[in-house]
Design a protein around this motif. Structure first.
Motif, short mmCIF file in Angstrom:
data_model
loop_
_atom_site.label_atom_id
_atom_site.label_comp_id
_atom_site.label_asym_id
_atom_site.label_seq_id
_atom_site.Cartn_x
_atom_site.Cartn_y
_atom_site.Cartn_z
N GLY A 153 -5.54 18.87 -17.34
CA GLY A 153 -6.48 19.25 -16.30
C GLY A 153 -7.29 18.11 -15.71
N VAL A 154 -7.16 16.89 -16.21
CA VAL A 154 -7.96 15.77 -15.71
C VAL A 154 -7.36 15.20 -14.43
N SER A 155 -8.22 14.97 -13.45
CA SER A 155 -7.82 14.36 -12.18
C SER A 155 -8.73 13.17 -11.89
N ILE A 156 -8.14 12.09 -11.38
CA ILE A 156 -8.88 10.87 -11.06
C ILE A 156 -8.58 10.46 -9.62
N LEU A 157 -9.62 10.02 -8.92
CA LEU A 157 -9.48 9.48 -7.57
C LEU A 157 -9.83 8.00 -7.59
N ASP A 158 -8.88 7.16 -7.19
CA ASP A 158 -9.12 5.72 -7.07
C ASP A 158 -9.31 5.41 -5.60
N MET A 159 -10.57 5.26 -5.18
CA MET A 159 -10.89 5.00 -3.78
C MET A 159 -10.69 3.53 -3.43
N CYS A 160 -10.34 3.29 -2.18
CA CYS A 160 -10.09 1.92 -1.71
C CYS A 160 -9.07 1.24 -2.62
N SER A 161 -8.04 1.99 -2.94
CA SER A 161 -7.02 1.55 -3.89
C SER A 161 -6.01 0.63 -3.23
N SER A 162 -5.17 0.03 -4.05
CA SER A 162 -4.13 -0.86 -3.54
C SER A 162 -2.92 -0.77 -4.47
N TRP A 163 -2.24 -1.88 -4.69
CA TRP A 163 -1.02 -1.86 -5.50
C TRP A 163 -1.30 -1.88 -7.01
N VAL A 164 -2.57 -2.07 -7.37
CA VAL A 164 -2.96 -2.08 -8.77
C VAL A 164 -4.35 -1.47 -8.89
N SER A 165 -4.57 -0.69 -9.95
CA SER A 165 -5.87 -0.04 -10.14
C SER A 165 -6.64 -0.57 -11.35
N HIS A 166 -6.01 -1.42 -12.15
CA HIS A 166 -6.63 -2.02 -13.34
C HIS A 166 -6.96 -1.00 -14.41
N ASN A 182 -3.44 0.53 3.02
CA ASN A 182 -2.10 0.01 3.24
C ASN A 182 -1.09 0.80 2.42
N GLU A 183 -0.18 1.47 3.11
CA GLU A 183 0.77 2.35 2.43
C GLU A 183 1.72 1.60 1.52
N GLU A 184 2.14 0.40 1.94
CA GLU A 184 3.07 -0.37 1.11
C GLU A 184 2.43 -0.74 -0.23
N GLU A 185 1.15 -1.07 -0.21
CA GLU A 185 0.46 -1.37 -1.47
C GLU A 185 0.36 -0.12 -2.34
N LEU A 186 -0.02 1.00 -1.75
CA LEU A 186 -0.18 2.23 -2.51
C LEU A 186 1.14 2.69 -3.12
N LYS A 187 2.24 2.51 -2.40
CA LYS A 187 3.55 2.88 -2.92
C LYS A 187 3.90 2.10 -4.18
N ARG A 188 3.40 0.88 -4.27
CA ARG A 188 3.73 0.01 -5.40
C ARG A 188 2.85 0.26 -6.63
N ASN A 189 1.81 1.08 -6.49
CA ASN A 189 0.87 1.29 -7.60
C ASN A 189 1.48 2.27 -8.61
N PRO A 190 1.84 1.81 -9.81
CA PRO A 190 2.56 2.66 -10.77
C PRO A 190 1.72 3.76 -11.41
N VAL A 191 0.39 3.64 -11.35
CA VAL A 191 -0.45 4.62 -12.03
C VAL A 191 -0.67 5.86 -11.17
N LEU A 192 -0.43 5.77 -9.87
CA LEU A 192 -0.74 6.88 -8.96
C LEU A 192 0.33 7.96 -9.02
#
Length: 313
Positions: A153-166, A182-192
């Motif tokens: 049930g946990v949901s997280i929002l990473d605002m102003c995100s990119s290809w990495v969220s740390h 930037n969609e290309e950066e967001l597509k590369r983010n493995p945690v999303l």
């Protein structure tokens, strides 16, 4: 008799142009300590009545002679500045006497470059904007405050995100939403698990239902928000009661896109500014600050301002 308020030195920053593709530090370490003030409210009033260099006049003053070295994170270069002592930063939000009204003016949220942000972020930047030590400190902090991985049930929002969220290595939840430019950066983010491309400076309305998220994160991007109160009100709306909002930042930025009040003030002042967003947006507990800088003076400083959404009765 000493005031209960922390005594803060007002920092007036020498500002300078940013070359394309480079992210210089927002902080030049040219610190001017104002005379002690009795309350944060009088300090905030000072900011709005000429307590810092005029925005346009400050442009072109050049880099402080203090800056002798440059640090690189990825391909993003930055002049380094010593972190403020932990005590001064972490005490900034203690016993604050906030003015009745939001003390900043529209001009405080202007940028040197007012061209559309969509143009600036059109090309993906697969680089990190803080150094490895600061990233490790932020990841460690997340590991201490995030809900355990794979919590139902946990949901997280990473605002102003990119290809990495740390986020911690291997960290997973059923829903982790990235919102960025930037969609290309967001597509590369493995945690999303999903992403939204949106310019919060054009449209601060978050496209989510009320009480949707347990945690909201924002890494080194709060300084680019030109409508911060609108965004923070939306954060309060979409957080679940008791949900946690974590704003993290360093002394780096794309200077031409950071807001004026940020580029003309220093680390402890930035904590105060972000704390004011929580306070005046409403719906949050009193904000708190944490200095997680890993190697003060030797690597990027790292600061956290966080708050929780007020729980319903």
């Amino acid at each position: 008799m000493k005031s209960k308020m922390p005594i803060l030195g007002l920092q007036l920053q020498q500002r300078f142009p940013v070359l394309a593709g480079f992210s210089y530090s927002c902080l030049s370490s040219a610190t001017i300590h104002a005379r002690p003030v009795s309350s944060v409210s009088s300090k905030l009033k000072k900011w709005n009545n000429g307590g810092r260099l005029p925005r346009r006049l400050a442009v072109g003053l050049g880099v402080s002679f203090w800056a002798q070295s440059m640090n690189m994170a990825g391909t993003s270069k930055s002049f380094m500045a010593s972190a403020r002592p932990k005590s001064s930063v972490e005490q900034t939000l203690q016993n604050v006497e906030w003015p009745e009204q939001f003390p900043f003016k529209d001009e405080d949220f202007q940028r040197f470059d007012e061209s559309p942000d969509s143009m600036f972020y059109d090309a993906p930047r697969f680089v990190t904007h803080i150094d490895d030590a600061a990233i490790a400190a932020l990841t460690k902090y997340y590991s201490e405050v995030f809900p355990p991985s794979n919590t139902p049930g946990v949901s997280i929002l990473d605002m102003c995100s990119s290809w990495v969220s740390h986020f911690p290595k291997g960290y997973k939840q059923e829903r982790i939403v990235g919102m960025g430019m930037n969609e290309e950066e967001l597509k590369r983010n493995p945690v999303l698990t999903e992403y939204v491309v949106q310019d919060l400076n054009l449209n601060p309305k978050l496209p989510f239902e009320d009480n949707s998220f347990d945690v909201i994160t924002n890494v080194v991007s709060v300084d680019y928000l030109t409508k911060p109160l609108d965004v923070f009100k939306e954060m309060s709306r979409v957080l679940k009661p008791g949900g946690l909002a974590i704003m993290s930042f360093s002394n780096r930025c794309f200077w031409t896109k950071a807001i004026s009040i940020w580029t003309s003030t220093g680390d402890a002042d930035h904590v105060l500014i972000v704390g004011s967003y929580f306070h005046y947006a409403g719906g949050f507990e009193p904000p708190q600050a944490v200095d997680i800088s890993p190697n003060p003076g030797r690597s990027d400083p790292m600061y956290i301002v966080y708050s929780r959404k007020l729980s319903t009765a």
